[in-house]
Write a protein that holds these residues in place. Structure first.
Motif, PDB file in Angstrom:
ATOM      1  N   SER A 806       0.821  -1.219   0.000  1.00  0.00           N
ATOM      2  CA  SER A 806       0.000   0.000   0.000  1.00  0.00           C
ATOM      3  C   SER A 806       0.850   1.262   0.000  1.00  0.00           C
ATOM      4  O   SER A 806       0.372   2.338  -0.395  1.00  0.00           O
ATOM      5  CB  SER A 806      -0.932   0.004   1.222  1.00  0.00           C
ATOM      6  OG  SER A 806      -1.804  -1.105   1.183  1.00  0.00           O
ATOM      7  N   ALA A 807       2.090   1.139   0.461  1.00  0.00           N
ATOM      8  CA  ALA A 807       2.975   2.310   0.520  1.00  0.00           C
ATOM      9  C   ALA A 807       3.588   2.666  -0.826  1.00  0.00           C
ATOM     10  O   ALA A 807       4.248   3.709  -0.955  1.00  0.00           O
ATOM     11  CB  ALA A 807       4.081   2.068   1.538  1.00  0.00           C
ATOM     12  N   VAL A 808       3.405   1.825  -1.833  1.00  0.00           N
ATOM     13  CA  VAL A 808       3.935   2.144  -3.160  1.00  0.00           C
ATOM     14  C   VAL A 808       3.212   3.384  -3.686  1.00  0.00           C
ATOM     15  O   VAL A 808       1.976   3.451  -3.648  1.00  0.00           O
ATOM     16  CB  VAL A 808       3.739   0.948  -4.121  1.00  0.00           C
ATOM     17  CG1 VAL A 808       4.173   1.320  -5.533  1.00  0.00           C
ATOM     18  CG2 VAL A 808       4.531  -0.256  -3.628  1.00  0.00           C
ATOM     19  N   PRO A 809       3.926   4.392  -4.173  1.00  0.00           N
ATOM     20  CA  PRO A 809       3.282   5.640  -4.625  1.00  0.00           C
ATOM     21  C   PRO A 809       2.179   5.372  -5.639  1.00  0.00           C
ATOM     22  O   PRO A 809       2.320   4.538  -6.548  1.00  0.00           O
ATOM     23  CB  PRO A 809       4.430   6.438  -5.238  1.00  0.00           C
ATOM     24  CG  PRO A 809       5.654   5.904  -4.566  1.00  0.00           C
ATOM     25  CD  PRO A 809       5.384   4.456  -4.305  1.00  0.00           C
ATOM     26  N   GLY A 810       1.078   6.095  -5.499  1.00  0.00           N
ATOM     27  CA  GLY A 810      -0.062   5.907  -6.379  1.00  0.00           C
ATOM     28  C   GLY A 810       0.209   6.260  -7.821  1.00  0.00           C
ATOM     29  O   GLY A 810      -0.428   5.713  -8.736  1.00  0.00           O
ATOM     30  N   ALA A 835       7.731  -2.990  -3.864  1.00  0.00           N
ATOM     31  CA  ALA A 835       7.545  -3.284  -2.433  1.00  0.00           C
ATOM     32  C   ALA A 835       8.300  -4.518  -1.984  1.00  0.00           C
ATOM     33  O   ALA A 835       8.074  -5.004  -0.866  1.00  0.00           O
ATOM     34  CB  ALA A 835       6.054  -3.447  -2.150  1.00  0.00           C
ATOM     35  N   MET A 836       9.193  -5.042  -2.830  1.00  0.00           N
ATOM     36  CA  MET A 836       9.818  -6.322  -2.513  1.00  0.00           C
ATOM     37  C   MET A 836      10.606  -6.288  -1.208  1.00  0.00           C
ATOM     38  O   MET A 836      10.629  -7.273  -0.459  1.00  0.00           O
ATOM     39  CB  MET A 836      10.729  -6.754  -3.653  1.00  0.00           C
ATOM     40  CG  MET A 836      11.341  -8.133  -3.460  1.00  0.00           C
ATOM     41  SD  MET A 836      10.102  -9.420  -3.201  1.00  0.00           S
ATOM     42  CE  MET A 836       9.416  -9.527  -4.849  1.00  0.00           C
ATOM     43  N   SER A 837      11.272  -5.185  -0.891  1.00  0.00           N
ATOM     44  CA  SER A 837      12.034  -5.125   0.366  1.00  0.00           C
ATOM     45  C   SER A 837      11.112  -5.264   1.562  1.00  0.00           C
ATOM     46  O   SER A 837      11.423  -5.960   2.537  1.00  0.00           O
ATOM     47  CB  SER A 837      12.818  -3.810   0.449  1.00  0.00           C
ATOM     48  OG  SER A 837      11.939  -2.702   0.479  1.00  0.00           O
ATOM     49  N   GLY A 838       9.946  -4.618   1.495  1.00  0.00           N
ATOM     50  CA  GLY A 838       8.993  -4.748   2.594  1.00  0.00           C
ATOM     51  C   GLY A 838       8.398  -6.138   2.672  1.00  0.00           C
ATOM     52  O   GLY A 838       8.193  -6.677   3.768  1.00  0.00           O
TER      53      GLY A 838
END
Length: 931
Positions: A806-810, A835-838
């Motif tokens: 969800s934190a990936v920029p829109g 988001a792979m690191s997360g």
């Protein structure tokens, strides 16, 4: 800050920061920095404490001279047996004429002399290691049992003579034929020697030359060898006279003539094993006859062997370790070796009733003790396979095998005496040149080599508490202080296979305690490390796919209104206590799964298949209808799960009948290596390989579709409407499903028939690890733990992974969708890589949760420290082992420190995994910055 100070933009700052803000900022910086440093310090302190507790396990002990006693020996000569009391105050020596000399260990003063038989001289004598039992044999063919023990009594000062009132704590004084010592608690401890001798028991018609004794819970058992070359074995029953309270010993047993005596003369030694089921007649040239005494009324010769490799050497001393199961044989070359009986793994019988064993199943030293079979030894159908088998002819189906050649200090002088410990597997080996080797047998470890005396050592003994060594030489007695608190712990004994007493081969074993005082502790950590990895593996293969797919769906496809309800619900799952989950796993899930194993296995495939079928059916719906029903998409997906479950439930009986001969648990427990197994309905290994290979086949087919089929289908469906394209994809999915099943069947047939491999019997690696992924079904097993612990880990992985997605920029989503990509393409090619690191951090946190879990694995894993990959068997983890054993471990003892070593091992595993995870996470993060 000055009003003219410049900011990074180059503009003048017109406002000043308030002092309260500066103070708050400074305090925040201080506390945050302090908390971070404090966390690092706390973790380092925990690690340092663990190391501090563990280090004594590997520190060398000490053997130091206490004092020397010059005693006038009995005229009969040097003592044949010596002992010390547990407080190292009194000692006694027994001479060949059966006279006992009691003396003080500190001064050497002789306090008493006891003539056991009033002038009668025994022909031989034997003594037990503990409790002071002894047997003496005589020329008239009789034996007499005796017990020589230290009698300890306690008294208060008011009960003592005034002459002892001025004694200081620790002081020792003579008191009659014994001594009295004032303990630090203010009690007077009186010690003296008590010798009890039973009436003679007639055994043979000829003089008895050799005898030995073992004391069982049912009473004494002794064996003798008389001048007429007859071996006798007798169990003694006590009969007490009600009126006089006199005890009469009534022997019962049998005898057997020893033909070897006619050729070789009388043997030099006789040893009866601790369980009294085997006896050994040993000649000094190494020739040995083992007698099977399980049936004491009909003893039988079991085997003949040579205990010496060097034909020029002679046996100079023999003894047994605690428990009287392991023999110690020392020779004139200064070497000592240990021997014990091993039962080869049972396989089948020869026509004559001997044991036939597969050669590949045997440890080489055991194989050397068996003979090559002839064609007549082979059962029908195996006549041509004599090279693959060996025969054990012993009636008790066991052989005497050499375990260790014990390490030596290198003097090479003949061994003159042996002294086993009364508490563990420590052994003192005395040489004719006055040197002593102190070894720990299990670990094959030389603890100390010392020059103990100027003359040849004639006898020695370890004190009952393992804190002293009493040495007898022609010059007198020498008392040495022993301090080896943890002789059994070496890196090899902890992390390498060890050949334990009675085992068929070296193995990794953890067994820290038992009900028998003669128990051999086993501190192999490898089964616990393996159990931890096994629990983590089965947990992660269940938790990670579900949690990550759920996070992707929640983040990218679920309606925000539904997401606000679903995500908190899943997060609440993390609050369930582990003990509750473990309780449910052990008492609810495990019994249920045991009764429906085929259904559970089938559900692994039918539920995903039902969900994918539902997805394809959804795509077949017209676009207008899909838009109206979009709010019910999640509900539609959920309905597919119970449909898959119902299909699995309905097909389970057919699945079990068709693949596993209607009994999957019998199929799992079947040993396909047994002769004649091919005729059994459970013999086929193909079903097991099919179940195991089906997921791998699905991945292979999916990879092939992605690489070769999907690009062509996309090119052809670009001009089609939604329904036509969905129909083509449905057909592709059904064909791929069939291809997956056919591929799994083909691979299973190749492995089972062409390569003759069976997933239930894949053998072992280095004789330790069982590589079979299937095997006997145990109710509490890895599959249950994977389910339940996966349930505990999923919320953590899901929450962190969903937050990362969800934190990936829109704007990245918008750009992808604007370029014509579908939502699935956007999720797979844009959102997930970013988001792979997360996502990876979520998996690593879940891994840490699984590695450190205690209560679930403690209650649901069977708690058995074994080494196998079988998903249907249990295990024991490092954390569960600590939880089980630490409350009962003696502080400072070996088991106590080994548990801290287990904690340190778990700490190191977690540290290494987290370090590697951080390296990988940083790499993913750098790649994400490039998008």
């Amino acid at each position: 800050m000055s009003a003219h100070a410049h900011t990074f933009t180059g503009l003048h700052r017109r406002r000043q920061t308030r002092r309260s803000v500066k103070i708050a900022n400074a305090l925040a910086r201080f506390f945050i920095t302090g908390a971070g440093l404090g966390t690092i310090f706390a973790v380092a302190l925990i690690c340092a404490f663990l190391v501090w507790v563990v280090v004594p396990l590997f520190t060398p002990g000490s053997l130091t001279l206490n004092h020397t006693i010059a005693l006038p020996h009995d005229p009969a000569g040097t003592p044949s047996h010596i002992e010390s009391d547990e407080y190292r105050v009194l000692g006694y020596a027994v001479f060949d004429n059966a006279r006992i000399e009691v003396f003080r260990l500190d001064t050497g003063d002789v306090l008493d002399r006891i003539d056991l038989f009033e002038g009668a001289v025994p022909t031989c004598a034997a003594y037990t290691l503990r409790n002071g039992h002894a047997i003496f044999a005589f020329d008239d063919g009789s034996v007499r049992l005796a017990q020589i023990t230290f009698r300890t009594e306690y008294a208060e000062i008011q009960d003592m003579d005034l002459a002892y009132a001025d004694m200081q704590a620790g002081e020792v004084r003579d008191m009659g034929t014994g001594v009295v010592e004032l303990t630090p608690m203010g009690q007077f401890r009186r010690q003296s020697l008590a010798a009890t001798v039973h009436d003679p028991v007639a055994i043979a018609d000829a003089p008895i030359r050799l005898a030995d004794l073992s004391v069982l819970t049912t009473g004494p058992v002794f064996c003798t060898l008389s001048d007429d070359a007859v071996f006798h074995i007798s169990a003694v029953r006590e009969k007490r006279n009600i009126l006089t309270q006199e005890v009469q010993l009534i022997p019962a047993g049998g005898s057997i003539p020893i033909p070897d005596i006619a050729r070789r003369g009388m043997p030099d030694r006789l040893i009866l094993e601790g369980r009294a089921d085997s006896a050994y007649l040993i000649w000094n040239d190494g020739h040995t006859v083992r007698i099977d005494t399980r049936n004491r009324n009909r003893p039988a010769i079991a085997e003949r062997l040579d205990l010496l490799e060097d034909p020029d050497a002679e046996i100079t001393s023999t003894t047994t370790l605690i428990g009287k199961t392991t023999l110690v044989i020392a020779d004139s070359r200064g070497r000592a070796a240990t021997w014990f009986r091993v039962k080869p793994p049972a396989h089948l019988s020869t026509p004559a009733g001997a044991l036939l064993v597969e050669r590949k199943r045997l440890h080489p030293p055991v194989a050397e003790r068996l003979r090559q079979p002839t064609a007549s030894d082979m059962p029908q159908g195996l006549e041509e396979e004599t090279d693959n088998y060996l025969v054990c002819d012993a009636p008790d189906a066991s052989v005497l095998v050499r375990q260790h050649i014990l390490p030596s200090g290198g003097s090479g002088s003949p061994v003159t005496a042996l002294a086993p410990s009364k508490r563990n597997r420590m052994l003192a080996i005395a040489h004719a040149d006055g040197t002593i080797d102190l070894v720990y047998v299990t670990a094959d470890r030389l603890l100390k080599h010392i020059d103990a005396a100027d003359a040849a050592i004639t006898n020695l003994t370890m004190t009952p508490k393992n804190d002293g060594l009493l040495v007898a030489s022609r010059d007198g007695y020498t008392l040495w202080d022993l301090d080896f608190p943890h002789p059994e712990t070496t890196l090899a004994a902890i992390f390498a296979p060890v050949w334990y007493e009675g085992a068929a081969a070296p193995a990794h074993v953890w067994q820290s305690s038992a009900g028998d005082d003669a128990f051999e502790p086993k501190f192999g950590l490898v089964p616990l490390v393996f159990g931890t990895l096994k629990a983590t593996f089965y947990t992660m293969i269940i938790a990670v796919p579900l949690a990550i797919l759920a996070a992707i769906y929640t983040s990218e496809f679920l309606h925000p209104r539904t997401k606000r309800k679903i995500k908190p619900t899943i997060e609440i799952m993390a609050s369930l206590p582990s003990v509750v989950l473990g309780f449910l796993a052990a008492l609810v899930f495990a019994p249920f799964v045991e009764d429906v194993v085929p259904f559970i296995l089938l559900a692994f495939f039918t539920v995903p298949f039902a969900v994918l079928c539902a997805a394809h059916i959804w795509q077949l719906l017209p676009a207008s209808l899909v838009r109206r029903l979009d709010d019910f998409r999640f509900l539609f997906a959920l309905l597919a799960v119970p449909m898959g479950v119902l299909v699995a439930w309905g097909l389970a009986p057919f699945f079990e009948s068709a693949l596993f001969a209607s009994d999957i648990r019998a199929w799992l427990a079947f040993d396909s290596t047994m002769p004649g197994a091919a005729a059994s309905p459970f013999a086929s290994a193909t079903p097991g390989w099919f179940v195991l290979l089906l997921p791998l086949s699905a991945l292979a087919v999916a990879g092939a579709l992605s690489a070769f089929v999907n690009p062509r289908i996309r090119a052809r469906t670009n001009t089609m409407d939604r329904t036509q394209a969905a129909l083509i994809h449905l057909v592709k999915f059904l064909i791929a499903t069939g291809a997956t099943i056919l591929l799994a069947i083909a691979l299973a047939i190749v492995l089972a028939r062409a390569l003759a491999l069976d997933p239930r019997n894949l053998g072992s690696l280095l004789g330790a690890f069982d590589l079979s992924p299937m095997g006997t079904y145990i109710q509490r097993n890895a599959l249950i733990v994977g389910f339940v612990m996966g349930f505990a880990v999923i919320p953590i992985i899901y929450t962190i992974a969903e937050d990362a997605l969800s934190a990936v920029p829109g704007h990245l989503r918008a750009a992808s969708l604007g370029a014509g990509a579908t939502r699935w393409q956007t999720a797979v090619r844009i959102i997930i890589p970013t988001a792979m690191s997360g996502i990876f951090s979520a998996c690593m946190i879940g891994l840490g949760r699984a590695v450190g879990e205690t209560m679930i694995v403690l209650m649901a894993a069977g708690n058995t420290p074994i080494l196998d990959l079988n998903m249907f068997s249990g295990f024991r983890t490092l954390s569960a082992n600590i939880a089980v054993e630490l409350p009962e471990a003696v502080a400072g003892g070996t088991n106590y420190r080994m548990l801290f070593l287990a904690a340190l091992t778990l700490f190191a595993m977690t540290f290494l995994v987290n370090t590697a995870a951080e390296v990988v996470r940083q790499r993913f993060r750098r790649r994400a910055y490039q998008l």
